[in-house]
Design an enzyme around this catalytic site. Structure first.
Site, PDB file in Angstrom:
ATOM      1  N   GLU A 152       0.750  -1.113  -0.064  1.00 38.12           N
ATOM      2  CA  GLU A 152       0.088   0.128   0.164  1.00 38.12           C
ATOM      3  C   GLU A 152       0.717   1.283  -0.092  1.00 38.12           C
ATOM      4  O   GLU A 152       2.006   1.255   0.615  1.00 38.12           O
ATOM      5  CB  GLU A 152      -0.821  -0.098   1.231  1.00 38.12           C
ATOM      6  CG  GLU A 152      -1.948   1.218   1.259  1.00 38.12           C
ATOM      7  CD  GLU A 152      -2.400   1.134   2.917  1.00 38.12           C
ATOM      8  OE1 GLU A 152      -2.089   0.208   3.634  1.00 38.12           O
ATOM      9  OE2 GLU A 152      -3.623   1.870   3.024  1.00 38.12           O
ATOM     10  N   ILE A 205      19.092   2.366  35.350  1.00 40.51           N
ATOM     11  CA  ILE A 205      18.699   1.284  34.383  1.00 40.51           C
ATOM     12  C   ILE A 205      18.260   2.049  33.099  1.00 40.51           C
ATOM     13  O   ILE A 205      18.868   1.380  32.204  1.00 40.51           O
ATOM     14  CB  ILE A 205      17.783   0.568  35.096  1.00 40.51           C
ATOM     15  CG1 ILE A 205      17.258  -0.634  34.169  1.00 40.51           C
ATOM     16  CG2 ILE A 205      16.257   1.420  35.339  1.00 40.51           C
ATOM     17  CD1 ILE A 205      17.869  -1.857  34.262  1.00 40.51           C
ATOM     18  N   ASP A 206      17.598   2.967  32.984  1.00 36.35           N
ATOM     19  CA  ASP A 206      17.017   3.678  31.702  1.00 36.35           C
ATOM     20  C   ASP A 206      18.319   4.042  30.710  1.00 36.35           C
ATOM     21  O   ASP A 206      18.394   3.770  29.817  1.00 36.35           O
ATOM     22  CB  ASP A 206      16.197   4.896  31.883  1.00 36.35           C
ATOM     23  CG  ASP A 206      15.012   4.341  32.693  1.00 36.35           C
ATOM     24  OD1 ASP A 206      14.279   3.484  32.468  1.00 36.35           O
ATOM     25  OD2 ASP A 206      14.839   5.036  33.804  1.00 36.35           O
ATOM     26  N   SER A 207      19.026   4.920  31.635  1.00 32.68           N
ATOM     27  CA  SER A 207      20.164   5.379  30.584  1.00 32.68           C
ATOM     28  C   SER A 207      21.241   4.246  30.164  1.00 32.68           C
ATOM     29  O   SER A 207      21.633   4.005  28.932  1.00 32.68           O
ATOM     30  CB  SER A 207      20.782   6.444  31.351  1.00 32.68           C
ATOM     31  OG  SER A 207      21.335   6.130  32.500  1.00 32.68           O
ATOM     32  N   LYS A 219       0.837  -7.873  17.048  1.00 32.77           N
ATOM     33  CA  LYS A 219      -0.113  -7.686  16.037  1.00 32.77           C
ATOM     34  C   LYS A 219       0.029  -8.583  15.024  1.00 32.77           C
ATOM     35  O   LYS A 219      -1.017  -9.097  14.492  1.00 32.77           O
ATOM     36  CB  LYS A 219       0.090  -6.252  15.332  1.00 32.77           C
ATOM     37  CG  LYS A 219      -0.884  -5.986  14.337  1.00 32.77           C
ATOM     38  CD  LYS A 219      -0.388  -4.765  13.446  1.00 32.77           C
ATOM     39  CE  LYS A 219      -0.872  -3.540  13.453  1.00 32.77           C
ATOM     40  NZ  LYS A 219      -0.486  -2.621  12.628  1.00 32.77           N
ATOM     41  N   LYS A 272      -9.475   1.668  -1.392  1.00 33.04           N
ATOM     42  CA  LYS A 272      -9.348   1.131  -0.131  1.00 33.04           C
ATOM     43  C   LYS A 272     -11.058   1.452   0.310  1.00 33.04           C
ATOM     44  O   LYS A 272     -11.471   2.657   0.312  1.00 33.04           O
ATOM     45  CB  LYS A 272      -8.515   1.864   0.872  1.00 33.04           C
ATOM     46  CG  LYS A 272      -8.377   1.281   2.123  1.00 33.04           C
ATOM     47  CD  LYS A 272      -7.045   2.054   2.850  1.00 33.04           C
ATOM     48  CE  LYS A 272      -6.878   1.382   4.242  1.00 33.04           C
ATOM     49  NZ  LYS A 272      -5.616   1.811   4.663  1.00 33.04           N
ATOM     50  N   ASN A 296      14.982  20.702  39.688  1.00 26.68           N
ATOM     51  CA  ASN A 296      14.896  21.079  38.112  1.00 26.68           C
ATOM     52  C   ASN A 296      16.016  21.723  37.518  1.00 26.68           C
ATOM     53  O   ASN A 296      16.294  21.519  36.310  1.00 26.68           O
ATOM     54  CB  ASN A 296      13.289  21.761  37.889  1.00 26.68           C
ATOM     55  CG  ASN A 296      12.298  20.580  38.334  1.00 26.68           C
ATOM     56  OD1 ASN A 296      12.116  19.589  37.844  1.00 26.68           O
ATOM     57  ND2 ASN A 296      11.258  21.075  38.932  1.00 26.68           N
ATOM     58  N   GLY A 353      24.021   6.002  35.977  1.00 27.76           N
ATOM     59  CA  GLY A 353      24.394   4.796  36.689  1.00 27.76           C
ATOM     60  C   GLY A 353      23.116   4.082  36.917  1.00 27.76           C
ATOM     61  O   GLY A 353      23.122   2.869  37.303  1.00 27.76           O
ATOM     62  N   ILE A 404      24.435   9.324  31.099  1.00 25.95           N
ATOM     63  CA  ILE A 404      24.151   8.046  31.981  1.00 25.95           C
ATOM     64  C   ILE A 404      24.492   8.514  33.641  1.00 25.95           C
ATOM     65  O   ILE A 404      25.487   9.060  33.790  1.00 25.95           O
ATOM     66  CB  ILE A 404      25.073   6.951  31.745  1.00 25.95           C
ATOM     67  CG1 ILE A 404      26.719   7.223  31.470  1.00 25.95           C
ATOM     68  CG2 ILE A 404      24.808   6.623  30.222  1.00 25.95           C
ATOM     69  CD1 ILE A 404      27.634   6.078  31.601  1.00 25.95           C
ATOM     70  N   CYS A 455      -5.055  -3.146   3.163  1.00 26.01           N
ATOM     71  CA  CYS A 455      -4.820  -3.365   4.551  1.00 26.01           C
ATOM     72  C   CYS A 455      -6.166  -3.365   5.423  1.00 26.01           C
ATOM     73  O   CYS A 455      -6.632  -4.287   5.516  1.00 26.01           O
ATOM     74  CB  CYS A 455      -4.092  -1.436   4.959  1.00 26.01           C
ATOM     75  SG  CYS A 455      -3.073  -1.890   6.469  1.00 26.01           S
TER      76      CYS A 455
END
Lengths: 635, 635
Positions: free
Chosen positions: A42, A330-332, A213, A124, A418, A328, A326, A176
């Site tokens: 498509e 987990i996310d970074s 999916k 479509k 902040n 230290g 970073i 689709c």
């Protein structure tokens, strides 16, 4: 028997020139393997997610012209492809020139199918307008065309008659969503079947990757092929496309289902490829043996899609090098491991930016991560400038010009938190990234993004939020997967995985003292999920009535017993619920409006997939009643 | 004769509780003036722009419940109002519970109109899905319902039969877009007229303010009333609503047109009010004399809508105080004058943040502006931290952990410019705003936003971009208007209006030397307008062919002769065109994704009104050909 080639191409949105070149080259490939038919996805020529670029008439003419080049290439094989079709003599509902999301069937330089349809292409029928889709904004549907022409929808949904390799056949052309008709009043396949059926269904798609999916598609499309008793060919593109705020990967995963609904061929995901198959159409493609599809685990699929998305997004914006702050944590660490795999350690600069609140523990973990990954590394402390800023704001007189007086502002500890976060991102990382010749990443996860637990122009900043469609528990799972399967040795230090998650912006957030984020991830991940990702979005009214009925954990999917262990009383439960609901609908919306693009993985990603207004917080009347009852009882 | 009251209420989006209270109170007012009918706007109960809040079933039930309260209040007068109507037994195209954008007609506690319609309410027939509208995403249309029920649209578009004050009448119920049917295959008024017509049309709307829209509406609706030969009552709400990225004001401007198409009553714009009129329905409201509508000038209307939008947005987010960075230039001066008028000088803190590149001229102009406005004022220089940052980035070693070597980054002058801009916004203004207890504004204009001539996390930051839907020439016009009409004396220093616009971020941008922005506003304002705001969006292909034909200035609306005077050759013209087109489609998109909400004024505002993907730059094949021709010829 005839040979069909599935042209699972990478579609580059907004580049008809490059897409047409790719199609012509794949057409040559198809010719080389003696295919009689090649099928492209498509919107193969223009791409699909283009924002309002559809309002550029010059672009529409250009797509039409490139479409002609593809049609001309169909000298000795049939080319089926998606493109925008413009009816220059009619308008759409917005008053602009009319556009259709169309399927073209070209053979011997001619378009097929106009003998039983008002146009020499097919439309479509079902235009999706949920999640990230905006089809109805741009394209005119077959349903509206039927009304305009004073005819029935059934009259317009007709097979295309083709002769291929001497075999006459009726082709059912689906675009689709036409294959996902459960919720629609009109069901294209049912209409075609009621009129005598077809010999082969093709579904050309531009279907973004979403976790889970493909399983669902295989169920739905298998059933369609089986019920109709004819093969179904699904062709989807690869690549990435975006709607500004949300970035999607496209996994391809083009598939051939035989007339028994079995999968007899499947293209590899996230790989541009041309795959040819001989189909005995009379036998419902029964000549091909079923193939077993082994789906990788969810977390492997997530890793694969993130890697693909990041790598393609970086190419698309021409970025080769990245800077990652970073901490230290987990996310970074996960972000660093991911990006390093994509661009290589020489092109990654990891930056640790300690203030006085960062523990030696996390500083060491940051250095250890950089060492494990072998990237470039630097430490740029922020305390000097943070102190300078706090002092400058406090000492500079504010003059009241009317009263001819002056006074001073005071800087609270929350404001100081902040200031630190913004100093890291907007001062240090943005400056370093520009000097390094790259961009800096946003490492926020979905739990933080939901309640705005991040600082605007601070840790929420970056050119891409690649992890922002993953809940915190998925970040942990991804860390484990990366350590086990992606690198030869674990790269994310174990302690990064086990320490308490903390922003380390004040003395109250000391990891060494086990103090961290106010978000209790094992519960809040699931609560937030219910607000945002659940099919019927939950509100405090739902949450409170489930709590009252004792079914909350089952409803939101968190660990049984957790809610009771966390909240001693209904009052405590309600205070927590309102705290996060207020943030989710309040400051977090304002922050998300200015958030970086989110790389989508889930069934609902922030950005264009989850549209929202900055309208503030609302509690329904029934919530207020429930709350009163519970507080009166529980106290 | 009967008395009708137009309930031009302020609708607060997402607050059915407050909206219902306002409706009940206005209903009492209507009763007090002995009205027999009171009419409220479209979506009066829930509000209209709610993002995907429509997917919260608890919210839908809540709206239904509040709707019942309004119906109960219709004991002795007819109440017409807009609300979401949920059919809990059916689904929409997205598979979720079905929602309609509906008009309810309540009388004596009962809903009217079900004798000739499948529901006891009427539906919007035409669902807009362009610009900021997403109706088709959320609501099921009458067109789809007709298909589902196997009936004709004509069968579903029927008058509502009412008896008011002893007079039997047929009411034609239109919802907003139903009255703007020019571009649609279905035209609700024509359908009703073909079936014998009605005695009165009402159009309940939730129609955002757009410059010039009221003139057009008066033309369109006058004609509709005149052609049908019956009066038409248009009721629109006031207030503000947003789609996250774009903020809209609603001006109300509810109007009564008589059967000759004359305006016989109009509510004041941007004012919540109830207005009652005696209508002789048999005489087509001919009992009321026409009133002359004097439209204010465009710039006055712009000022009025900005003032209204800012003031309501601040209330909606609970913000009472603002911090504005002022440079001595025109944009920040206009912002300062506007916000000061809204919140008062005591609540405005103007901050000048000079670096070594800021001239004494502009520093003096900033101080002068603050003095004229009588606001709070402070000067916070940024040079120390900018120098520190440049030095820190340059001197801190970058370690190559694999090679065990280290090196240093160098900071170019372009990088230094952006460091200054981010230092001002993310370090100083954000810190001050938090300490002051308010937000800081983004003063970008539409010309800058178009090509990203601003720094991300720098001057592009802020809680609201109130001027970002105004081209630079409109900013100048607004400055002149403010000086002439808004304050007793001119507040914006004349030199601020006359000096060359400049960012003053380098020695090359010295205002004293007459050096400033690279944007040549008298031409580029119009070029950019053609890319983005023009009905058929222009691309380089269009621009170049107009240039070639000598009609460019007429097409884009800039001063005749300007293009020739600016560009000595086609090569120079093309280089300029491509420079800005590349920015517009490149970095500027990335920046807009993270831009603050834009307050909409024009027919096309950035954000949700102009959807875009971060897809990069494209030139059509025909553009490439034209360019080659021109360069070959012109050199």
């Amino acid at each position: 028997m005839f040979k069909v080639a599935l042209g699972q191409m990478e579609v580059i949105p907004g580049r008809p020139d490059l897409n047409t070149a790719a199609m012509l080259s794949m057409t040559e490939e198809a010719r080389a393997i003696h295919a009689q038919m090649v099928i492209f996805p498509e919107m193969a020529i223009p791409g699909y997610f283009l924002g309002d670029m559809w309002e550029q008439e010059a672009f529409l003419r250009d797509c039409e012209e490139y479409g002609r080049a593809v049609i001309r290439a169909s000298a000795d094989l049939c080319i089926i492809f998606g493109n925008v079709a413009t009816d220059w003599d009619k308008v759409g509902d917005d008053g602009r020139v009319r556009k259709y999301n169309a399927c073209f069937i070209a053979q011997n330089g001619q378009l097929r199918g106009s003998e039983n349809f008002p146009y020499p292409f097919r439309l479509k029928t079902l235009l999706p307008n949920y999640r990230e889709f905006d089809d109805t904004r741009h394209f005119y549907s077959l349903r509206k065309l039927a009304v305009e022409l004073g005819t029935s929808i059934e009259n317009l949904i007709q097979p295309v008659h083709l002769t291929l390799n001497g075999i006459a056949m009726k082709l059912g052309c689906l675009l689709c969503e036409d294959g996902w008709s459960d919720d629609y009043a009109v069901k294209p396949i049912s209409v075609l079947q009621a009129q005598g059926g077809v010999d082969l269904y093709i579904n050309i798609s531009s279907s973004p990757f979403t976790l889970g999916k493909n399983n669902k598609r295989n169920r739905v499309f298998s059933k369609e092929a089986k019920d109709a008793g004819v093969p179904l060919l699904y062709v989807n593109n690869t690549g990435i496309q975006n709607n500004g705020k949300t970035l999607y990967t496209f996994d391809g995963s083009s598939t051939l289902y035989n007339s028994r609904g079995e999968i007899v061929a499947a293209c590899p995901p996230f790989t541009a490829t041309l795959a040819g198959f001989d189909i005995d159409i009379k036998a419902g493609a029964g000549n091909l043996p079923p193939v077993a599809i082994t789906e990788p685990s969810d977390i492997e699929t997530i890793y694969q899609s993130l890697h693909y998305g990041i790598s393609h997004f970086l190419s698309s914006i021409g970025m080769k090098r990245v800077v990652i702050g970073i901490s230290g944590g987990i996310d970074s660490a996960v972000a660093a491991a991911l990006y390093t795999k994509v661009v290589g350690p020489d092109n990654v600069l990891l930056v640790n930016m300690p203030s006085r609140y960062n523990s030696q523990t996390t500083k060491d973990l940051a250095a250890k991560l950089a060492e494990n990954l072998g990237t470039l590394y630097t430490v740029m402390p922020i305390q000097d400038v943070v102190d300078y800023t706090v002092d400058q704001i406090g000492r500079t007189p504010i003059t009241d010009l009317a009263a001819n007086t002056s006074r001073h502002l005071s800087v609270s500890s929350f404001v100081k938190e902040n200031i630190q976060a913004r100093d890291r991102s907007s001062r240090v990382l943005a400056g370093i990234a520009a000097a390094f010749g790259g961009g800096f990443t946003c490492n926020a996860n979905k739990s933080e993004l939901t309640v705005g637990y991040s600082t605007l122009y601070g840790d929420q900043a970056g050119f891409l939020a690649a992890l922002a469609d993953l809940w915190k528990h998925q970040i942990y799972a991804l860390a484990a997967f990366i350590n086990e399967h992606v690198y030869p040795q674990p790269v994310i230090p174990q302690e990064t995985i086990t320490i308490v998650p903390s922003a380390e912006l004040s003395a109250e957030q000391s990891v060494d003292a086990g103090q961290g984020d106010p978000i209790i991830y094992p519960y809040h991940d699931f609560l937030f999920h219910s607000f945002m990702e659940r099919w019927n979005k939950a509100t405090p009214e739902d949450i409170l009535s489930w709590y009252q009925e004792g079914v909350l954990e089952a409803k939101i999917g968190c660990r049984p017993g957790l809610v009771q262990s966390l909240f001693a009383s209904p009052a405590a439960f309600i205070a927590d619920l309102e705290r996060w609901w207020n943030l989710y609908n309040g400051m977090a919306v304002a922050k998300r409006i200015q958030a970086p693009p989110v790389l989508a993985v889930s069934r609902r990603a922030y950005g264009f997939d989850h549209r929202e207004a900055q309208n503030g917080v609302y509690y329904t009347a029934r919530y207020q009643t429930l709350k009163k009852q519970l507080l009166a009882k529980g106290g």
